[in-house]
Write an enzyme that holds these catalytic residues in place. Structure first.
Site, short mmCIF file in Angstrom:
data_model
loop_
_atom_site.label_atom_id
_atom_site.label_comp_id
_atom_site.label_asym_id
_atom_site.label_seq_id
_atom_site.Cartn_x
_atom_site.Cartn_y
_atom_site.Cartn_z
N ASP A 1 0.84 -1.20 0.00
CA ASP A 1 0.00 0.00 0.00
C ASP A 1 0.88 1.26 0.00
O ASP A 1 2.11 1.18 -0.07
CB ASP A 1 -0.99 -0.01 1.17
N THR B 1 1.87 3.29 2.18
CA THR B 1 2.75 3.63 3.31
C THR B 1 4.13 3.00 3.14
O THR B 1 4.97 3.15 4.03
CB THR B 1 2.14 3.17 4.65
N ARG B 2 4.37 2.30 2.05
CA ARG B 2 5.64 1.60 1.85
C ARG B 2 6.43 2.22 0.70
O ARG B 2 5.85 2.70 -0.28
CB ARG B 2 5.40 0.12 1.52
N HIS C 1 -4.71 -1.86 7.16
CA HIS C 1 -4.74 -0.43 6.87
C HIS C 1 -5.96 -0.09 6.01
O HIS C 1 -6.57 -0.96 5.39
CB HIS C 1 -3.48 0.00 6.11
N HIS D 1 12.49 -4.84 9.48
CA HIS D 1 11.17 -4.73 10.10
C HIS D 1 11.28 -5.05 11.58
O HIS D 1 11.97 -5.97 11.98
CB HIS D 1 10.17 -5.67 9.43
N LYS E 1 5.86 -11.94 3.36
CA LYS E 1 5.08 -10.92 4.08
C LYS E 1 4.21 -10.10 3.12
O LYS E 1 3.21 -9.51 3.54
CB LYS E 1 6.03 -10.01 4.86
N HIS F 1 -0.34 -11.68 14.86
CA HIS F 1 0.08 -10.52 15.65
C HIS F 1 -0.34 -10.62 17.12
O HIS F 1 -0.47 -9.61 17.80
CB HIS F 1 -0.53 -9.24 15.06
N GLN G 1 2.72 4.27 11.99
CA GLN G 1 3.96 3.82 11.35
C GLN G 1 5.20 4.35 12.06
O GLN G 1 6.28 3.74 11.99
CB GLN G 1 3.98 4.26 9.88
N LYS H 1 7.92 2.41 14.18
CA LYS H 1 9.09 1.74 13.62
C LYS H 1 10.36 2.54 13.87
O LYS H 1 11.39 1.99 14.28
CB LYS H 1 8.88 1.50 12.13
#
Length: 421
Positions: A70, A72-73, A104, A170, A180, A196, A292, A295
Site C-alpha cells: 500500500d 505507506t511503503r 490499513h 522490520h 510478508k 500478531h 507507522q 518503527k
C-alpha cells in the site's frame, strides 16, 4: 555540523555543535543505484533465483494477479510494473493489481494515481484488499499452531500470481518483502490477529533483521506455503529510495538473498547505549501517520539507555491513523502500564494492539519526544511529549545533561538498525 533529518518529503536541519556533545551519526552504508535498470531487470527475469524464468512460468494467456504494497511503503510501483508488463507482453485486460493493505485503510483514487502513475492507474484493474470483509477472503487451511489462513479470493482465483515489494528491516517480522507481501498483506482479519498476538510480539526473537529463529516469520512462511506466489520481485533501495538490487524468483530463496544484502548495509554495530537518540521515520511515505512512526522509535530504542530520551521527527500528515484502534488503545489507558496490561490480559486480539504493545514497552524504558504536525494535546494523549521546536528542545536536554555527553543520530530512521556488540 549540519545534519539533515528525514521529515515528510524533505528534511529538518539539526545543528550538531561539537562543543556541546559528541555526536555519533549512524546510517546505512550508502550504495550506488543500478545504472541500467532495463538490463538489470531483464537479467533478473530471465535468470531468476531458485525457479525457471518468468516467461516460462507465465504465459500471455494467463489471468495474472500482481500483489503489491500500500501507499505507506517505499515500493517503486511504477518502475516494477512497467518493467514486468514490458517483459511479459501480457494484454492489460489479463492483469489485475491487488494492493496489500493488511489492516490499513483502502488507498484512495488520488493515492493510487500517485503510487502507480496516471497511465497505469487508469489502464489497469486495481483492487484494494479488505481484511475486514469476510466475503472477500477464503479459508485455505490451518497452521500447526491452529491458525486459520484466510486469503483474498482474487489472488486465489488467478491463474498465476506475482508479489512485488521492497526489502527493509522490520521491527518484529525481521524484514519486509518476501512472503510478508502475501500474509498479512492480503490476509483476512482472523489470520492477521493470529500472526500478531501478544505472545508472538513479546517473543525476543520477533525483532529487527532476524529471520531464521523469528516465530512470526516462521508462521508467515507456513501460512503462505498453503497458497504460494508463482514469482517474487523484491528490490533493495538506498536512502534516496533508488534501486540498488533486484531479487527475482522463488519467494523464499530470492527474498533470503535480498535480506542478506540489506542486512549488510543497514544492520550497524555500535559499542554502547546513549542517553539521547535522535531519529526520524525515514520521511515520506513511512512517516505519514503516528502508527507507522513506532518503527522509527523502535529502531532508536535499540541503543537508548534505560531512562534515556528519544527524539523523533515524523510529519504524521495523515494524523494518528484513520483506522483501527491505535489511538483508542493508547489514549484510553490512564497510564502506560494500564495500556500494556489491557493488551496482555485481553482475551481476544484487536486491530493495532501489536503496534501499541511495541510502543508502550519502549515508553516504559525511555522518554519519547515527537516533532510532527499533530496537535500537542494529541501527542500527550498518546503518552508522548510534543516538540514545537526540534533544535531548541534538544539543546535544552543537552544543557541539562552536561558535562559533554554522547548523542546518537539516525537521520534515516528505521532504514538503519543499530545494535550493541
Amino acid at each position: 555540523m549540519i545534519i539533515k533529518i528525514r521529515y515528510g518529503k524533505g528534511n529538518i536541519e539539526l545543528d550538531a555543535d561539537p562543543s556541546l556533545a559528541n555526536w555519533h551519526i549512524i546510517q546505512p552504508k550508502q550504495e550506488e543505484p543500478i545504472k541500467d535498470l532495463d538490463v538489470a531487470f531483464h537479467q533478473s527475469f530471465t535468470a531468476p533465483i531458485g525457479c525457471p524464468s518468468i516467461s516460462e512460468l507465465i504465459k500471455p494467456t494467463d489471468r495474472l494477479i500482481i500483489v503489491t504494497s500500500d501507499g505507506t511503503r517505499s515500493v517503486p510501483h511504477q518502475v516494477l510494473l512497467k518493467q514486468l508488463i514490458r517483459f511479459l507482453n501480457i494484454p492489460i485486460e489479463n492483469i489485475a493489481i491487488l494492493i496489500g493493505n493488511g489492516t490499513h485503510r483502502r488507498n484512495t483514487p488520488r493515492e493510487i494515481e500517485e503510487m502507480f502513475g496516471y497511465e497505469l492507474a487508469n489502464s489497469l484493474r486495481i483492487l484494494n484488499h479488505d481484511s475486514y470483509n469476510n466475503d472477500q477472503n477464503i479459508l485455505v487451511g490451518k497452521t500447526e499452531s491452529r491458525g486459520n489462513v484466510y486469503i483474498n479470493k482474487h489472488y486465489l482465483k488467478a491463474d498465476k500470481r506475482i508479489v512485488l515489494g521492497s526489502i527493509e528491516p522490520h521491527f518484529f517480522a525481521g524484514f519486509s518483502g518476501g512472503a510478508k507481501g502475501i500474509v498479512p498483506a492480503i490476509a483476512g482479519l482472523e489470520t492477521i490477529f493470529h500472526l500478531h498476538c501478544a505472545e508472538l510480539i513479546s517473543n525476543p526473537k520477533s525483532t529487527w533483521c532476524e529471520l531464521d529463529a523469528n516465530p512470526i516469520h516462521k508462521e508467515i512462511l507456513e501460512m503462505v506455503s498453503l497458497c504460494p506466489p508463482d514469482f517474487l520481485i523484491n528490490v533493495s533501495l538506498n536512502t534516496e529510495k533508488q534501486i540498488t538490487g533486484i531479487f527475482s524468483g522463488h519467494y523464499i530463496e530470492a527474498h533470503k538473498l535480498g535480506c542478506e544484502k540489506v542486512k549488510e548495509n543497514s544492520f550497524i554495530k555500535v559499542s554502547k547505549k546513549f542517553p539521547i537518540v535522535i531519529t526520524s521515520n525515514s520521511g515520506y511515505p513511512l512517516d505519514q501517520n503516528l502508527y507507522q512512526t513506532v518503527k522509527g522509535i523502535s529502531a532508536a530504542a535499540q541503543i537508548v539507555e534505560e531512562g534515556g530520551t528519544i527524539f523523533i521527527a515524523s510529519e504524521c500528515s495523515d494524523g494518528i491513523s484513520n483506522e483501527g484502534n491505535f489511538a483508542k488503545l493508547l489514549q484510553g489507558g490512564v497510564s502506560i502500564d494500564h495500556v500494556l496490561q489491557s493488551i496482555l490480559l485481553g482475551q481476544h486480539c484487536i486491530v493495532d494492539q501489536w503496534q501499541v504493545q511495541v510502543l508502550v514497552n519502549i515508553l516504559k524504558k525511555a522518554n519519547v519526544y515527537l516533532y510532527s504536525t499533530l496537535a500537542p494535546e494529541t501527542v500527550e494523549a498518546c503518552k508522548m511529549k510534543p516538540i514545537l521546536d526540534f533544535q531548541s528542545t534538544i539543546l535544552e536536554h543537552i544543557h541539562r545533561l552536561k558535562p559533554t555527553i554522547d548523542i546518537a543520530i539516525l537521520p534515516n530512521g528505521p532504514l538503519t538498525v543499530p545494535y550493541i556488540v
